[in-house]
Design a protein around this motif. Structure first.
Motif, short mmCIF file in Angstrom:
data_model
loop_
_atom_site.label_atom_id
_atom_site.label_comp_id
_atom_site.label_asym_id
_atom_site.label_seq_id
_atom_site.Cartn_x
_atom_site.Cartn_y
_atom_site.Cartn_z
N ASN A 61 0.98 -1.42 -0.08
CA ASN A 61 0.10 -0.10 -0.06
C ASN A 61 0.70 1.36 0.05
O ASN A 61 0.34 2.26 -0.83
N LYS B 54 -5.85 2.02 -9.00
CA LYS B 54 -6.52 2.34 -7.59
C LYS B 54 -7.55 1.13 -7.38
O LYS B 54 -7.45 0.80 -6.22
N LEU B 57 -5.60 -1.99 -6.51
CA LEU B 57 -5.26 -2.11 -5.19
C LEU B 57 -6.15 -2.33 -4.08
O LEU B 57 -6.23 -3.01 -3.17
N ASN B 61 -6.62 -5.21 -1.23
CA ASN B 61 -6.52 -5.06 0.28
C ASN B 61 -7.90 -5.84 0.65
O ASN B 61 -8.21 -6.27 1.96
#
Lengths: 114, 114
Positions: A61, B54, B57, B61
């Motif tokens: 991240n 984005k 990612l 997560n």
């Protein structure tokens, strides 16, 4: 000025691949990185070790945040205990100075800040 | 009961690899996944597409969170516009039912919830 603090903007304007001499110069500042050819494309690669999955994902991240800020994105392989980061420039199919700059910035995310 | 809602706890107690018949049964519930052998180890693999880095990612997560919750971790290759997820069980060097359960849960993270 260290590589980590140089601007990435060169990549946006008529990008030229890094020359062999430039690569060697930049790699001198990046002792933990190596160049690997994947599917005919040179990539700058480093594997970072962590104590567990959580630590690895947190690093992913942090690197993702600096990639977004720069508008230049790596591939990030997140595993239990490790993240493998690969930088290259899609539009030239190889390595631009920007990739070395981003590698240097990636190293900073792995180290305790002074 | 769908695969996504089955318990992963079987993996903790004398894990046995999934049989060929079990694999086929589980794969019927996972049409977007395939089994690839990497370095002699069967892995369950799916590439998920996203509009940008984005979004990719964020998915990484979400899958990381479900992995932490289950105590079973995949490899996650995050790139601009894609995440490639690989599930396998290190201690058996191949595929356990848990990997198929986690793949089904991964699919749920990619879809809009009802």
């Amino acid at each position: 000025m260290s590589l980590a603090h140089e601007s990435c903007s060169a990549c946006q304007h008529g990008a030229e691949p890094a020359s062999a001499a430039e690569r060697q110069q930049y790699l001198n500042e990046l002792p933990d990185w190596k160049i690997e050819q994947i599917d005919g494309i040179d990539q700058l690669v480093r594997r970072f070790a962590f104590a567990d999955f959580k630590g690895a994902l947190a690093f992913t991240n942090r690197v993702g945040a600096l990639a977004e800020a720069a508008g230049h994105h790596p591939s990030l392989l997140t595993e239990w205990g490790a993240v493998t980061v690969r930088w290259w420039t899609h539009k030239i199919g190889g390595l631009h100075k920007t990739d070395f700059v981003m590698a240097a910035r990636t190293d900073l995310e792995h180290q305790p800040r002074p």
